[in-house]
Design a protein around this motif. Sequence first.
Motif, PDB file in Angstrom:
ATOM      1  N   ILE A 294      34.559  49.830  21.251  1.00  0.00           N
ATOM      2  CA  ILE A 294      33.587  48.862  20.707  1.00  0.00           C
ATOM      3  C   ILE A 294      33.410  49.037  19.191  1.00  0.00           C
ATOM      4  CG2 ILE A 294      32.337  48.522  22.866  1.00  0.00           C
ATOM      5  CD1 ILE A 294      30.141  50.397  21.738  1.00  0.00           C
TER       6      ILE A 294
ATOM      7  N   ALA B   9      36.982  44.530  21.716  1.00  0.00           N
ATOM      8  CA  ALA B   9      35.538  44.370  21.505  1.00  0.00           C
ATOM      9  C   ALA B   9      35.105  42.909  21.590  1.00  0.00           C
ATOM     10  CB  ALA B   9      35.143  44.967  20.161  1.00  0.00           C
TER      11      ALA B   9
ATOM     12  N   THR C 120      33.384  41.982  24.834  1.00  0.00           N
ATOM     13  CA  THR C 120      32.091  42.599  25.160  1.00  0.00           C
ATOM     14  C   THR C 120      30.949  41.646  24.775  1.00  0.00           C
ATOM     15  OG1 THR C 120      31.701  43.640  22.995  1.00  0.00           O
ATOM     16  CG2 THR C 120      33.090  44.855  24.585  1.00  0.00           C
TER      17      THR C 120
ATOM     18  N   THR D  67      33.589  44.192  17.048  1.00  0.00           N
ATOM     19  CA  THR D  67      33.248  45.592  16.843  1.00  0.00           C
ATOM     20  C   THR D  67      31.863  45.723  16.205  1.00  0.00           C
ATOM     21  OG1 THR D  67      34.434  45.607  14.737  1.00  0.00           O
ATOM     22  CG2 THR D  67      35.625  46.408  16.673  1.00  0.00           C
TER      23      THR D  67
END
Length: 151
Positions: free
Chosen positions: A41, A48, A51, A56
């Motif tokens: 992450i 990332a 997510t 990030t």
Amino acid sequence: MTKASELQSLIGQEVGVSRWFTLDQARIDAFAGLTEDEQFIHVDPERAKATPFGGTIAHGFLTLSLASAMSMDAIAPLDDLVMGVNYGFDRLRFLAPAPSGSRVRGRFKLLSAEDRGDGRWLLKHELTVEIDGGDKPALIAEWLTMQVVKA
């Protein structure tokens, strides 16, 4: 510069705001390498994206590690300062992720100033690290420092 004798009059007041610091991917990657925290992450933009962050994010500890630079930028040193050292934290909460590319700054409020004798002052500041354009701060902490002035 502030005189140690003036500290009590500043309790409860905002005593400084730092400049903005950019948390670009290069800084995040460098921090990941130094701390060996290379969770995806933080360092893998492609993974990332999948997510809830959408990309990030900076390490919470990276954001916190900028506190020293933020304080030096925002808070005038005491008159006759010999040195200042970290003393710890009474509270620390990470409230919102700082996305790669975001900017953060520190806002400082003096919560207490305790004369420990021999020119030593234990200061407690509320540190709020704001994310530029964010709804919530990245973190809020009660930060203790020991400031030593010529006695």
